[in-house]
Design an enzyme around this catalytic site. Structure first.
Site, PDB file in Angstrom:
ATOM      1  N   ASP A 203      47.464   7.290  35.601  1.00  0.00           N
ATOM      2  CA  ASP A 203      47.768   7.615  34.216  1.00  0.00           C
ATOM      3  C   ASP A 203      46.608   8.404  33.593  1.00  0.00           C
ATOM      4  OD1 ASP A 203      49.685   7.032  32.027  1.00  0.00           O
ATOM      5  OD2 ASP A 203      47.955   6.071  31.099  1.00  0.00           O
TER       6      ASP A 203
ATOM      7  N   GLU B   5      39.237   5.584  53.715  1.00  0.00           N
ATOM      8  CA  GLU B   5      38.729   4.433  54.461  1.00  0.00           C
ATOM      9  C   GLU B   5      39.913   3.609  55.005  1.00  0.00           C
ATOM     10  OE1 GLU B   5      35.992   2.161  51.947  1.00  0.00           O
ATOM     11  OE2 GLU B   5      36.802   0.384  52.973  1.00  0.00           O
TER      12      GLU B   5
HETATM   13  C1  GLC Z   1      50.775   8.486  29.920  1.00  0.00           C
HETATM   14  C2  GLC Z   1      52.057   7.727  30.158  1.00  0.00           C
HETATM   15  C3  GLC Z   1      52.627   7.344  28.823  1.00  0.00           C
HETATM   16  C4  GLC Z   1      51.634   6.453  28.109  1.00  0.00           C
HETATM   17  C5  GLC Z   1      50.283   7.149  27.982  1.00  0.00           C
HETATM   18  C6  GLC Z   1      49.207   6.187  27.568  1.00  0.00           C
HETATM   19  O1  GLC Z   1      50.987   9.694  29.288  1.00  0.00           O
HETATM   20  O2  GLC Z   1      52.935   8.500  30.919  1.00  0.00           O
HETATM   21  O3  GLC Z   1      53.861   6.698  28.931  1.00  0.00           O
HETATM   22  O4  GLC Z   1      52.123   6.147  26.835  1.00  0.00           O
HETATM   23  O5  GLC Z   1      49.876   7.684  29.220  1.00  0.00           O
HETATM   24  O6  GLC Z   1      48.919   5.320  28.624  1.00  0.00           O
END
Ligand code: GLC
Length: 545
Positions: free
Chosen positions: A213, A263
C-alpha cells in the site's frame, strides 16, 4: 499455465492476479461481511476463471476506519474475517489449486489503535516511542497551529493534536490519510526492523508475496517543511505533495524487502512477488520502483486514468513500453480496483446511459489489457461486468473520504458493494445460511443480471470473455511477456502485433471500420464478422498470411 512454465519464466512477469476485496467477496458466517472462509469457498470459481493468483485486501485486526488500511496488528486476522487457522486453510487450499496468495501490507501508516501508537501517546514528547511516528510541536505561541501546511489525502489537515498526560493540548502527529491512520517514521530504525519481522511472519506462513500500500510513501522530507502549494497537493486524490511522497530513501526499503524475498527463493526456488501501489507523476519515475533489485511490479495507473480515447491509450501504452518495459522490467496493467469507479460506468457517457456503450467499451478494454505485454490485475466483479453503484444513500456510505470532504465526488463505496453470486434478490448468495442476513452495503436489484450463476450460464457474458481471454493468454506464446509493434490504423483505431502474428485491434469509435486482418477473430469483445471491426469492440486474430 503450468507451474513449470510460469516458474521457469519468472511467473510474476506476466501473471494475472485477481484482487479479492475480502469484505465484499463471499460471507460464510451470515454477518453480511465477507471473510476468509468465503474466499476459500470461492477458490474453485477463481480457478475456473483462470487467474494465477489472488491479492487479499487487508484482513488484519483493525477498527476499520478505512476498511482495514488502518492496521492495529499486522500479524493476526480480525475476528470479522476469521483467524490464523482459517488463513492457513486458505493458503493450503489455494496452493492445492495452483493459485498464488498475495497479502496487502500497509507500511506507510498504521491504526491509531496500534499498541506502538498508544505507547507513543502515553510516553510523551521526546520519547523513543514517539520517534517511531512523526510527532512535532505546533506553531504559534501556544502551539495551536499545525507544524506545517500539508493536507491529508482524504481531506483536512495532515496533522492532529494530542492531549498529553497532564490533560493539556500537546504535540501534533502526522497522518497523510485520516487521523486514525498515523504515519510511521521510517527514519527510526525500529520501524524497518518491525516490518521485516512482519514480512517474515507471513512468508513463513507460506504467502507468495505482498501488494504494498502507498509504496511511494513511507519517507517524508526530513525537515517536514511547508509545501509551496498545498492546495495543488490536495486538489485531486492522486496528486502528490512532493515533500511527502516519492523520497529517494524509499528505494532502500524496497531493496531490503527484495533481498528478503530472494532469501526465501534461495531456499526453495520459488519466487515471491512484491507489487507496489506507486502513484508518481511519470512513467520514468515509476520505472525507478521496478529496477532489478527493487519491487517486481508496480501498478501502472495511467491506463486506468486514461479517458476512452485512441490517442490517450496509445500514449500511455507507448510510454509504459518505452520507460518501464524498456528498462527490462515488466509493466503491470490495471483497469479497476477498490478505489476507482468501475470501467463499465467510467467509460459510459451520461448521454448514452443505458445504451450499453460503457459495457461494450469495458469489454474491449479488458481484451486490450490482456493482450498487452506484462502482468495484469483484475478487480473482483470486473469479470462480471459490474457497473458502479452510484446511488447508495448517504447514510450507508462508509468511505472516510465522504465524511472528511463532505463530497460524494470521489467516494469509493460504489465499487465495493458485495458481489452477487446467485438468485433474484439480495443477498444474491453473497451471504449464506442466515435468514434475513444483510450485506454491509445494500445491493441493487439489478445485481441479479450480473450474478455469477447467470454469467457462467451465458457464453456472451463478461465472465466468458475474461475466461476465454485468460485461457488463450496461457496457451499462446505470443501473449504475456514480450514486446509489441504498433500497426498503422485509421483514426479511432489502435492495433498492435504480439509475437510474429497475433494482432489485437480496438475500435474506439462507434461506427464499424475495416478489420486490420481478414478472417474470423480468435476472440472478440462483441459480435465481429470477418473483415469488420465494429464500434467499441476489440478483437484478437492470428494473421497467418
Ligand atoms: C491505498 C488503498 C486505499 C487506502 C489508502 C490508505 O490507496 O488502496 O484503499 O484508503 O491506501 O491506506
Amino acid at each position: 499455465m503450468s507451474l513449470q512454465r510460469t516458474e521457469a519464466r519468472h511467473w510474476w512477469r506476466d501473471a494475472v492476479i485477481y484482487q479479492v476485496y475480502v469484505r465484499s467477496f463471499l460471507d460464510s458466517t451470515g454477518d453480511g461481511i465477507g471473510d476468509l472462509a468465503g474466499v476459500r469457498a470461492g477458490l474453485p470459481y477463481l480457478k475456473k476463471l483462470g487467474v494465477d493468483g489472488i491479492w487479499l485486501s487487508p484482513f488484519y485486526p483493525s477498527p476499520q476506519h478505512d476498511h482495514g488500511y488502518d492496521v492495529a496488528d499486522y500479524c493476526d486476522v480480525d475476528p470479522t474475517f476469521g483467524d490464523l487457522a482459517e488463513f492457513d486453510l486458505l493458503v493450503t487450499a489455494a496452493r492445492r489449486l495452483g493459485i498464488k496468495v498475495l497479502l496487502d501490507i500497509v507500511p506507510n501508516h498504521c491504526s491509531s489503535e496500534h499498541p506502538l501508537f498508544r505507547e507513543a501517546l502515553a510516553a510523551g514528547p521526546g520519547s523513543a516511542a514517539r520517534a517511531r511516528f512523526h510527532f512535532a510541536d505546533g506553531h504559534g505561541p501556544d502551539g495551536s497551529e499545525p507544524p506545517n501546511n500539508w493536507h491529508a489525502m482524504f481531506g483536512g489537515p495532515a496533522w492532529s493534536r494530542v492531549t498529553e498526560a497532564d490533560g493539556r493540548p500537546g504535540q501534533w502527529y502526522l497522518h497523510m490519510f485520516t487521523p486514525e491512520q498515523p504515519d510511521w517514521n521510517w527514519r527510526d530504525p525500529e520501524v524497518p526492523a518491525e516490518f521485516e519481522r512482519i514480512l517474515r511472519f507471513w512468508l513463513d506462513r507460506g504467502v507468495d508475496g505482498f501488494r504494498i500500500d502507498v509504496a511511494a510513501g513511507l519517507f517524508k522530507h526530513p525537515e517536514l517543511p511547508d509545501s509551496p502549494d498545498p492546495e495543488a497537493d490536495a486538489r485531486t486524490r492522486d496528486s502528490v505533495n512532493p515533500l511527502a511522497w516519492n523520497q529517494p530513501e524509499v528505494h532502500d526499503v524496497w531493496r531490503q524487502w527484495r533481498s528478503i524475498c530472494e532469501e526465501y527463493t534461495a531456499r526453495d526456488g520459488h519466487e515471491r512477488l512484491l507489487v507496489g501501489e506507486v502513484s508518481v507523476p511519470t512513467a520514468r519515475e515509476h520505472a525507478q520502483y521496478v529496477r532489478h533489485d527493487e519491487l517486481h511490479q508496480a501498478f501502472f495507473f495511467d491506463l486506468l486514468s486514461a479517458p476512452w480515447d485512441t490517442d490517450a491509450f496509445r500514449k500511455v501504452i507507448s510510454e509504459a513500453m518505452q520507460d518501464i518495459a524498456g528498462t527490462g522490467s515488466t509493466v503491470t496493467w490495471v483497469l479497476n480496483n477498490h478505489d476507482q469507479v468501475r470501467t463499465v460506468t467510467r467509460y459510459g457517457e451520461p448521454a448514452t446511459e443505458g445504451s450499453g456503450l460503457g459495457a461494450a467499451r469495458a469489454r474491449a478494454a479488458a481484451l486490450l489489457m490482456l493482450a498487452l505485454p506484462g502482468a495484469a490485475y483484475i478487480y473482483q466483479g470486473e469479470e462480471l461486468g459490474l457497473p458502479e453503484v452510484v446511488d447508495l444513500p448517504d447514510d450507508v456510505l462508509t468511505d472516510p473520504i465522504f465524511r472528511r470532504t463532505g463530497s460524494r465526488a470521489r467516494i469509493r463505496d460504489g465499487c465495493r458493494v458485495p458481489l452477487p453470486w446467485s438468485g433474484q434478490a439480495s443477498p444474491f448468495g453473497f451471504t449464506s445460511g442466515v435468514e434475513g442476513a444483510k450485506p454491509w452495503l445494500p445491493q441493487p436489484e439489478w445485481f441479479a443480471e450480473h450474478a455469477t450463476d447467470r454469467a457462467l450460464a451465458d457464453t456472451r457474458s463478461f465472465w466468458h470473455l475474461y475466461r476465454d481471454g485468460l485461457q488463450l493468454r496461457a496457451s499462446l506464446p505470443q501473449l504475456g511477456e514480450g514486446s509489441l509493434r504498433w500497426l498503422d490504423t485509421p483514426p479511432g483505431v489502435l492495433a498492435f502485433v504480439r509475437g510474429d502474428d497475433l494482432v489485437c485491434a480496438v475500435n474506439f469509435g462507434t461506427a464499424p471500420t475495416p478489420a486490420p486482418v481478414s478472417g474470423t477473430p480468435l476472440l472478440s469483445s462483441g459480435p465481429c464478422p470477418a473483415g469488420v471491426l465494429p464500434g467499441s469492440t476489440a478483437a484478437w486474430w492470428i494473421n497467418d498470411l
